[in-house]
Design a protein around this motif. Sequence first.
Motif, short mmCIF file in Angstrom:
data_model
loop_
_atom_site.label_atom_id
_atom_site.label_comp_id
_atom_site.label_asym_id
_atom_site.label_seq_id
_atom_site.Cartn_x
_atom_site.Cartn_y
_atom_site.Cartn_z
N LEU A 97 -39.18 17.09 -2.73
CA LEU A 97 -40.77 18.45 -1.74
C LEU A 97 -39.02 19.18 -0.71
O LEU A 97 -39.70 19.63 -0.99
CB LEU A 97 -41.33 17.54 -1.87
CG LEU A 97 -42.83 18.46 -0.85
CD1 LEU A 97 -42.86 19.58 -2.04
CD2 LEU A 97 -43.67 17.84 -0.26
N ARG A 98 -38.89 18.05 0.32
CA ARG A 98 -38.24 19.12 1.09
C ARG A 98 -37.30 19.42 1.03
O ARG A 98 -37.23 20.98 0.94
CB ARG A 98 -38.40 17.45 2.59
CG ARG A 98 -37.91 17.73 3.21
CD ARG A 98 -37.15 16.74 4.61
NE ARG A 98 -38.26 16.68 4.65
CZ ARG A 98 -38.94 16.58 5.78
NH1 ARG A 98 -38.75 18.20 7.02
NH2 ARG A 98 -40.15 16.51 6.35
N ILE A 99 -36.65 18.79 0.00
CA ILE A 99 -35.86 20.45 -0.75
C ILE A 99 -36.43 21.41 -0.81
O ILE A 99 -35.53 22.45 -0.63
CB ILE A 99 -34.78 19.82 -1.50
CG1 ILE A 99 -33.84 18.14 -0.94
CG2 ILE A 99 -33.21 19.99 -1.96
CD1 ILE A 99 -33.48 17.02 -1.21
N ALA A 100 -37.14 20.96 -2.00
CA ALA A 100 -37.65 22.63 -2.58
C ALA A 100 -38.20 23.66 -1.39
O ALA A 100 -38.20 24.79 -1.79
CB ALA A 100 -38.75 22.44 -3.51
N VAL A 101 -39.18 22.96 -0.52
CA VAL A 101 -39.36 23.94 0.53
C VAL A 101 -37.95 24.06 1.57
O VAL A 101 -38.43 25.69 1.82
CB VAL A 101 -40.30 23.48 1.49
CG1 VAL A 101 -41.01 23.60 2.50
CG2 VAL A 101 -41.94 22.66 0.28
N ARG A 102 -37.67 23.66 1.86
CA ARG A 102 -36.25 24.45 2.19
C ARG A 102 -36.04 24.99 1.93
O ARG A 102 -35.25 26.50 1.71
CB ARG A 102 -35.27 23.11 2.75
CG ARG A 102 -33.69 23.91 3.67
CD ARG A 102 -33.73 24.49 4.57
NE ARG A 102 -32.55 25.09 5.29
CZ ARG A 102 -32.08 26.14 4.84
NH1 ARG A 102 -33.05 27.10 4.03
NH2 ARG A 102 -31.65 26.64 5.32
N ARG B 232 -47.33 32.75 -4.08
CA ARG B 232 -47.00 32.11 -5.15
C ARG B 232 -45.92 31.11 -5.56
O ARG B 232 -46.32 30.30 -6.16
CB ARG B 232 -47.52 33.25 -6.34
CG ARG B 232 -49.48 33.76 -5.90
CD ARG B 232 -49.17 34.60 -7.17
NE ARG B 232 -48.41 35.71 -7.40
CZ ARG B 232 -48.96 37.47 -6.11
NH1 ARG B 232 -50.14 36.61 -5.30
NH2 ARG B 232 -48.02 37.92 -6.37
N SER B 233 -45.10 32.17 -4.75
CA SER B 233 -43.69 31.44 -4.84
C SER B 233 -43.59 30.57 -3.90
O SER B 233 -42.87 29.05 -4.73
CB SER B 233 -42.48 32.49 -4.51
OG SER B 233 -42.72 32.98 -2.58
N LEU B 234 -44.36 30.02 -3.35
CA LEU B 234 -44.31 28.19 -2.85
C LEU B 234 -44.91 27.03 -3.81
O LEU B 234 -44.81 26.31 -3.51
CB LEU B 234 -45.21 28.35 -0.88
CG LEU B 234 -44.62 26.80 -0.50
CD1 LEU B 234 -43.58 26.44 -0.65
CD2 LEU B 234 -45.37 26.68 0.59
#
Length: 210
Positions: A150-155, A185-187
């Motif tokens: 999740l952290r990688i994805a949000v970064r 929406r992209s988040l």
Amino acid sequence: MATARRTRLRPEERRNQLVALGVATLADRPLAEVTVEEIAAEAGVSTGLVYYYFGSKNGLHHEIVRRARDSMLHASEPQPELPPADRLANTLTRLVEYVREHGPTFYSLVRGAASGDEEVRAVIEDARRQQTERALAVLLELGVPETELLRIAVRSWVALAEQALVDGGINSDLADDELVGYLERSLGGVVAAVVPGAAEALFGATKAKA
């Protein structure tokens, strides 16, 4: 730029003036083209004085980027009293407004990541880290489980958002609410790719506002 009349300032005032002039210059050209000579002329001081305060052109650039970063982060600082989904929307709205008002500065800031200067890159990466933490805080409050992925994805979403803000906030007449909606929406899409169904908390909250 017109040359300013030289006035006597205390050292910290002069230093702040020189940095402010450097940030203002980003409205006309990218960071790489900001020179010590130009800033000295604008302030009405010698180039030697600029070198005295910043040590080098790179030192000046570092402080300009740091000031621009702080301005952007302050302009979009989350409002802790708001519910998480509303806080995200509010933060993104004010970030879009900042980009509309300070487009060239924002562009220079995000493009500074390609700078050959390690300190400049570190300042910009710190801004991205803080933006990542802001988005993660919202997601965790909404019940999305925290994982390394999740952290990688949000970064990665922060990088996507930067490009969307450049293309949609600077280079187009896209309506602010349309751009903010896309960023929300992209988040949610990034979150759904990590934890299927978890983004419903975010989407449900944002739909409820509409």
